[in-house]
Design an enzyme around this catalytic site. Structure first.
Site, PDB file in Angstrom:
ATOM      1  N   ASP A  13     -51.516   9.137   2.858  1.00 52.82           N
ATOM      2  CA  ASP A  13     -51.971   9.214   1.662  1.00 52.82           C
ATOM      3  C   ASP A  13     -53.135  10.915   1.649  1.00 52.82           C
ATOM      4  OD1 ASP A  13     -55.427   8.104   0.290  1.00 52.82           O
ATOM      5  OD2 ASP A  13     -55.095   8.201   2.796  1.00 52.82           O
ATOM      6  N   ASP A  15     -56.455  11.901   1.462  1.00 54.41           N
ATOM      7  CA  ASP A  15     -58.058  12.101   1.302  1.00 54.41           C
ATOM      8  C   ASP A  15     -58.216  11.359   2.476  1.00 54.41           C
ATOM      9  OD1 ASP A  15     -60.077  12.321  -1.845  1.00 54.41           O
ATOM     10  OD2 ASP A  15     -57.964  11.458  -1.664  1.00 54.41           O
ATOM     11  N   ARG A  58     -68.160   4.447  -9.027  1.00 50.89           N
ATOM     12  CA  ARG A  58     -68.006   6.009  -8.646  1.00 50.89           C
ATOM     13  C   ARG A  58     -67.918   6.984  -9.882  1.00 50.89           C
ATOM     14  NH1 ARG A  58     -65.211   6.357  -3.233  1.00 50.89           N
ATOM     15  NH2 ARG A  58     -63.882   4.270  -4.499  1.00 50.89           N
ATOM     16  N   LYS A 147     -50.109   1.471  -4.726  1.00 48.49           N
ATOM     17  CA  LYS A 147     -49.360   2.835  -3.128  1.00 48.49           C
ATOM     18  C   LYS A 147     -48.233   1.795  -3.026  1.00 48.49           C
ATOM     19  CE  LYS A 147     -52.888   5.678  -1.641  1.00 48.49           C
ATOM     20  NZ  LYS A 147     -54.477   5.474  -0.787  1.00 48.49           N
ATOM     21  N   ASP A 170     -55.770   5.652   6.282  1.00 53.92           N
ATOM     22  CA  ASP A 170     -56.376   5.924   6.591  1.00 53.92           C
ATOM     23  C   ASP A 170     -57.645   4.503   6.826  1.00 53.92           C
ATOM     24  OD1 ASP A 170     -59.286   7.417   5.592  1.00 53.92           O
ATOM     25  OD2 ASP A 170     -57.680   7.583   4.522  1.00 53.92           O
TER      26      ASP A 170
END
Length: 221
Positions: A13, A15, A58, A147, A170
């Site tokens: 990942d 971020d 967002r 993913k 995370d």
């Protein structure tokens, strides 16, 4: 078990894993909408909003941000986490294939992937019109299922078994990918991901992912 200790495929990942930031939050900070945006980010990471809903919500707030502004944010705010470079270069030195996969944006994954030489990268494509964001994304959105699907697809194509896969993430949208990997590492992660991961990095840096595979310091790139 020792035979499969060193993995042939790394899925990572971006971020808050390879980099220390959430790119979308940094864009929010830059345009003065940080509180609103990070609140939605947090809800999604905790699994309270679906990833796709949160992302679309967002991205709509980013309308009219220019390409130059994104470049400025990348240069001034985005920093690699400690050990990221050594992790990728060492895995590649030992012939592993490395994939950067993110529910974030290709604008950032392309730059990070070339900076530390990932073999390939996948993320969401922001839509620009006259060099400004339209507030929309290309579909399909790359979230948790995507993913996982990419991991399956690439491992099949390369004929690499689950035993030879390490993935690192995370947040909630990394669960499926982590669950499917023989070595699934939760990096300074949300509690929900730690529950599914079989390994954790809580205090040290990304170099621990090499130690988990039995590499010694002298073998690092």
């Amino acid at each position: 078990a020792a035979a499969n200790r060193r993995k042939k495929l790394l899925f990572c990942d971006m971020d808050s894993t390879i980099i220390g930031q959430e790119c979308i939050d940094e864009i929010g900070r830059y345009i003065g909408k940080y509180d609103k945006i990070s609140e939605i980010t947090e809800e999604a990471m905790q699994g309270k909003l679906t990833f796709n809903e949160a992302l679309e919500k967002r991205v709509r707030m980013l309308k009219d941000v220019s390409e130059d502004e994104l470049e400025e944010i990348y240069k001034s705010s985005i920093k690699l986490n400690k050990g990221a470079n050594i992790l990728i270069s060492t895995m590649r030195k030992h012939n592993a294939y490395t994939v950067l996969i993110s529910g974030g944006f290709t604008f950032f994954t392309s730059r990070i992937a070339s900076l530390i030489s990932f073999n390939e990268h996948h993320a969401n494509e922001l839509i620009f019109k006259e060099k400004k964001l339209t507030g929309e994304l290309e579909f399909p959105i790359l979230g948790s299922n995507e993913k996982y699907n990419k991991l399956i697809k690439i491992s099949k194509k390369m004929n690499i078994s689950n035993n030879d896969i390490v993935s690192i993430g995370d947040g909630a949208n990394d669960i499926k990918m982590i669950e499917h990997s023989n070595l699934g590492i939760a990096y300074k992660a949300k509690p929900i991901l730690k529950y599914y991961a079989n390994s954790q990095i809580n205090h040290t840096d990304l170099i621990s992912a090499l130690y988990f595979q039995g590499f010694s310091k002298s073998e690092f790139a």
